[in-house]
Design a protein around this motif. Structure first.
Motif, short mmCIF file in Angstrom:
data_model
loop_
_atom_site.label_atom_id
_atom_site.label_comp_id
_atom_site.label_asym_id
_atom_site.label_seq_id
_atom_site.Cartn_x
_atom_site.Cartn_y
_atom_site.Cartn_z
N VAL A 126 44.94 36.98 -6.54
CA VAL A 126 45.08 38.75 -6.16
C VAL A 126 45.14 39.82 -7.27
O VAL A 126 44.90 41.25 -7.77
CB VAL A 126 46.96 38.35 -5.69
CG1 VAL A 126 47.07 40.53 -5.10
CG2 VAL A 126 46.29 37.59 -4.23
N LEU A 129 42.02 39.69 -8.45
CA LEU A 129 40.45 41.25 -7.68
C LEU A 129 41.38 42.42 -8.06
O LEU A 129 40.56 43.46 -7.94
CB LEU A 129 41.48 40.63 -6.06
CG LEU A 129 41.11 41.92 -4.80
CD1 LEU A 129 39.89 41.55 -5.46
CD2 LEU A 129 41.89 41.35 -3.56
N TRP A 130 42.75 42.37 -8.91
CA TRP A 130 43.37 43.83 -8.39
C TRP A 130 42.42 43.79 -9.94
O TRP A 130 41.68 45.46 -10.51
CB TRP A 130 45.19 43.79 -8.76
CG TRP A 130 45.17 44.91 -8.99
CD1 TRP A 130 45.14 46.23 -8.64
CD2 TRP A 130 45.39 45.49 -10.42
NE1 TRP A 130 45.97 47.34 -8.83
CE2 TRP A 130 46.49 47.05 -10.59
CE3 TRP A 130 45.85 45.10 -11.78
CZ2 TRP A 130 46.78 47.38 -11.24
CZ3 TRP A 130 46.43 45.31 -12.52
CH2 TRP A 130 46.55 47.00 -12.97
N TRP B 36 51.52 49.95 -9.14
CA TRP B 36 50.10 50.39 -9.07
C TRP B 36 49.40 49.53 -8.25
O TRP B 36 48.53 49.32 -7.50
CB TRP B 36 49.62 50.79 -10.71
CG TRP B 36 48.38 51.10 -10.91
CD1 TRP B 36 47.88 51.74 -9.51
CD2 TRP B 36 47.05 50.98 -11.80
NE1 TRP B 36 46.03 51.45 -9.82
CE2 TRP B 36 46.26 51.58 -11.20
CE3 TRP B 36 47.68 50.97 -12.95
CZ2 TRP B 36 45.49 51.51 -12.43
CZ3 TRP B 36 46.85 50.85 -14.37
CH2 TRP B 36 45.70 51.71 -13.47
N LEU B 37 49.65 48.38 -8.65
CA LEU B 37 48.79 46.52 -7.84
C LEU B 37 49.92 46.46 -6.62
O LEU B 37 47.94 46.58 -5.46
CB LEU B 37 49.34 45.90 -8.64
CG LEU B 37 49.04 44.00 -8.25
CD1 LEU B 37 49.17 43.57 -9.45
CD2 LEU B 37 49.11 43.46 -7.34
N VAL B 38 50.66 47.16 -5.96
CA VAL B 38 50.81 46.86 -4.69
C VAL B 38 50.51 47.74 -3.68
O VAL B 38 49.72 47.39 -2.69
CB VAL B 38 52.12 46.61 -4.33
CG1 VAL B 38 53.07 46.75 -3.29
CG2 VAL B 38 53.29 45.51 -5.17
N ASP B 40 47.48 50.16 -4.59
CA ASP B 40 46.52 49.16 -4.47
C ASP B 40 45.93 48.73 -3.48
O ASP B 40 44.90 48.97 -2.72
CB ASP B 40 45.94 49.58 -6.15
CG ASP B 40 44.31 49.49 -6.05
OD1 ASP B 40 44.66 50.84 -6.42
OD2 ASP B 40 43.56 48.74 -5.85
N LEU B 41 46.89 47.51 -3.04
CA LEU B 41 46.32 46.19 -2.39
C LEU B 41 46.40 46.98 -0.67
O LEU B 41 46.09 47.12 -0.17
CB LEU B 41 47.53 45.04 -2.16
CG LEU B 41 47.18 44.14 -3.12
CD1 LEU B 41 47.76 43.46 -3.53
CD2 LEU B 41 45.72 43.45 -3.09
N ALA B 257 38.08 41.42 0.86
CA ALA B 257 39.21 40.49 0.10
C ALA B 257 40.27 41.68 -0.21
O ALA B 257 41.41 40.73 -0.36
CB ALA B 257 38.56 40.44 -1.30
N TYR B 258 40.73 42.69 0.35
CA TYR B 258 41.64 43.59 -0.70
C TYR B 258 42.80 43.21 0.86
O TYR B 258 44.31 42.80 0.78
CB TYR B 258 41.90 44.66 -0.59
CG TYR B 258 42.59 45.42 -2.01
CD1 TYR B 258 42.55 44.80 -2.44
CD2 TYR B 258 40.46 45.87 -2.42
CE1 TYR B 258 42.66 45.36 -4.03
CE2 TYR B 258 40.72 46.45 -4.06
CZ TYR B 258 42.04 46.37 -4.22
OH TYR B 258 41.82 46.58 -6.23
N ALA B 261 44.20 39.78 0.81
CA ALA B 261 45.20 39.38 -0.29
C ALA B 261 46.34 39.87 0.33
O ALA B 261 47.12 39.66 -0.24
CB ALA B 261 44.51 39.95 -1.72
#
Lengths: 292, 290
Positions: A126, A129-130, B36-38, B40-41, B257-258, B261
């Motif tokens: 993950v 991916l990010w 930012w990461l979370v 974005d997901l 993919a997102y 994830a």
């Protein structure tokens, strides 16, 4: 535990039989490691036997189909990305732990610690991916092609940061309260207390955490593979695309045969050697365990 | 002397705010990156999540369609890993805590090999799994090879957590059952294992979480095939491998993919959260019981 010294009566037959079965199971569990080492050696033997260890470092390039087995560029890439990530994550991680223990108001410390724990639980794919969809395009706008050593370092930093932060946090918590009271009684400032008293006292725990984090960074495959560009070359700048040892195994294992496959097992052997040394060092240093 | 004192004072006046700034800055940076990461997901993945996504088959190399067969493969791989690792891990932990003297040579040997095993990087487990399970034992690219490889990988974490929860059972209970004339086998079955159960389950869940997050060890053991598996000897694609494949090898696969994830992280939070809850619960009981 107490019984194990000696039992007054003779142990019952069921107990003896159980102990026998358990010993077999424990032997099997211990044998897994032996099996791994044996198979790595067995699979890499064809090429090791023919050309020896040294050619893996001295060969000019990695072209296994043409008999060239130079791992050096990928070894440099692995070392560069791990060192970069360790420097960044070391600073940020220790600062995070200090934040939790000394700077944050209690209402912020708890959620912050929970956040770091959550970050530790995010799987590497993950992060990859990010990095691939956010970080790489961002770097590409500044310095194309984007997929680069820098992207690899930044993603690795995020990944190993929780390891550093959580072990440092535990080490800071273990500093005796008397030291803090003593420092306060001497009228030391907060920064003075931290730099002169707390960090030296927590040093061995912090270093053990850093060693663990270094092991994770060296062994990480997917995240780096996804963002670092995967060109086999010795990196000369932060913006060069690179391929690490781990990424090389993952990319070529699919179609590798014969000596090429054996060469990949050699790189696996080299990698495990480096990481096991680090893990043992971490155990010796602070008793930190990599699996809890 | 006076000069030195003034120097220290000036330095203190500069150092103090500088450190506060550095610490707060770092903390905010880390929190920012996490959010930012979370964010974005959630932003890219949440819109695609639906029951249809979870249950339907991937279409067009995964660009459209869902992840049904992939979830099934993931569960099967985890099932194999747990079935293989739990008996071995539990037995080893029981032997180490209940039957061996604390400093026995065999016990130390097993402990050392577990510590080293815990340090082996996952890609090397992949190499080993491919060479041993897939090629040497002839299992090929299959759910069985992948699961067994993961079993080797999570063995140290299972054994160490089981050991810790058994050691946390007070020795009085062992003495009590011995005084009642119970054999060790009976004491284990009726007293020690039940008393340690929540710790044991917590350790198991941690191991499952670790296995579920793994990608590198599965690429060349359980493989890429995204069809619904019909037996354990079929190749099956794990969720993490699916995310990797969609983002690296399939142009235009980012959206799914997102979403995948997001599913993976959701499952992991559930598993790790339960483990954490059980571990805390078990600690509480540990304090009250003796």
């Amino acid at each position: 535990m107490i019984w194990s010294k000696h039992s007054i009566s003779s142990p019952s037959r069921t107990d003896a039989r159980l102990a026998g079965w358990l010993s077999i199971a424990a032997g099997l569990a211990a044998a897994v490691l032996v099996l791994i080492v044996l198979f790595l050696l067995h699979e890499s033997w064809p090429v090791l036997n023919r050309i020896g260890w040294l050619r893996f470092l001295t060969d000019a390039a990695w072209h296994p189909s043409e008999g060239l087995f130079g791992l050096a560029p990928m070894l440099w890439a692995t070392l560069a990305s791990s060192t970069g990530a360790l420097v960044l994550a070391g600073g940020l991680g220790v600062a995070s732990a200090l934040f939790c223990r000394f700077y944050a108001p209690p209402s912020a410390a708890r959620p912050y610690r929970r956040m770091v724990t959550l970050l530790a639980g995010i799987p590497s794919v993950v992060f990859g991916l990010w990095g691939l969809t956010v970080l790489v395009p961002l770097i590409a706008r500044w310095q194309p092609p984007g997929a680069s050593l820098l992207a690899g370092i930044l993603i690795l930093t995020l990944m190993i940061l929780p390891t550093v932060a959580l072990t440092a946090d535990a080490a800071l918590a273990a500093v005796p309260k008397a030291y803090l009271h003593g420092a306060a009684a001497l009228g030391m400032s907060r920064s003075g207390t931290i730099l002169r008293v707390v960090l030296p006292a927590a040093r061995s725990g912090i270093i053990a955490g850093l060693l663990l984090a270094a092991g994770r960074a060296l062994g990480e495959t997917m995240a780096v593979l996804m963002v670092a560009g995967n060109v086999v070359q010795t990196p000369h700048s932060l913006f060069d695309p690179v391929r690490t040892l781990t990424a090389n195994i993952a990319l070529e294992m699919d179609y590798a045969t014969g000596e090429h496959r054996a060469g990949l097992f050699v790189s696996g052997l080299v990698l495990s050697g480096m990481i096991i040394l680090l893990a043992v060092a971490a155990l010796r240093f602070g008793g930190a365990r990599s699996h809890v | 002397m006076f000069e030195a004192g003034r120097f220290a004072m000036v330095r203190g006046r500069v150092l103090e705010p500088l450190m506060t700034l550095a610490v707060w800055g770092s903390a905010l940076l880390v929190a920012g990156a996490f959010l930012w990461l979370v964010g974005d997901l959630l932003w890219h993945g949440a819109e695609r999540l639906s029951w249809a996504f979870l249950s339907s088959s991937p279409l067009n190399a995964g660009r459209t369609g869902g992840i049904g067969p992939i979830l099934v493969s993931t569960l099967l791989i985890l099932g194999v890993a747990v079935a293989a690792a739990v008996p071995l891990g539990l037995a080893t932990a029981v032997l180490l805590t209940e039957f061996l003297r604390p400093r026995s040579r065999f016990g130390r040997l097993v402990g050392l090999s577990l510590d080293v095993l815990a340090g082996v990087p996952s890609i090397v487990f992949g190499l080993f799994g491919n060479a041993f399970f897939s090629v040497f034992l002839g299992l090929g690219f299959s759910i069985l090879s992948g699961g067994l490889t993961l079993a080797c990988m999570v063995l140290p974490i299972l054994i160490r957590t089981a050991e810790a929860s058994l050691r946390a059972v007070p020795d009085d209970w062992r003495l009590g059952s011995a005084a009642l004339g119970l054999s060790r086998t009976a004491a284990l079955r009726h007293i020690l294992l039940p008393a340690a159960s929540s710790g044991l389950v917590a350790g198991l869940l941690l191991g499952v979480g670790r296995a579920m997050a793994e990608t590198a060890a599965l690429i060349f053991t359980s493989g890429y095939v995204d069809r619904m598996p019909s037996s354990l000897f079929d190749s099956g694609r794990a969720l993490s491998v699916h995310i990797y494949d969609l983002s690296m090898n399939v142009a235009g696969g980012d959206g799914n993919a997102y979403a995948s994830a997001l599913v993976l992280i959701g499952l992991l939070i559930l598993i790790n959260g339960t483990a954490l809850y059980l571990a805390e619960h078990w600690l509480n009981r540990r304090i009250i019981a003796p």
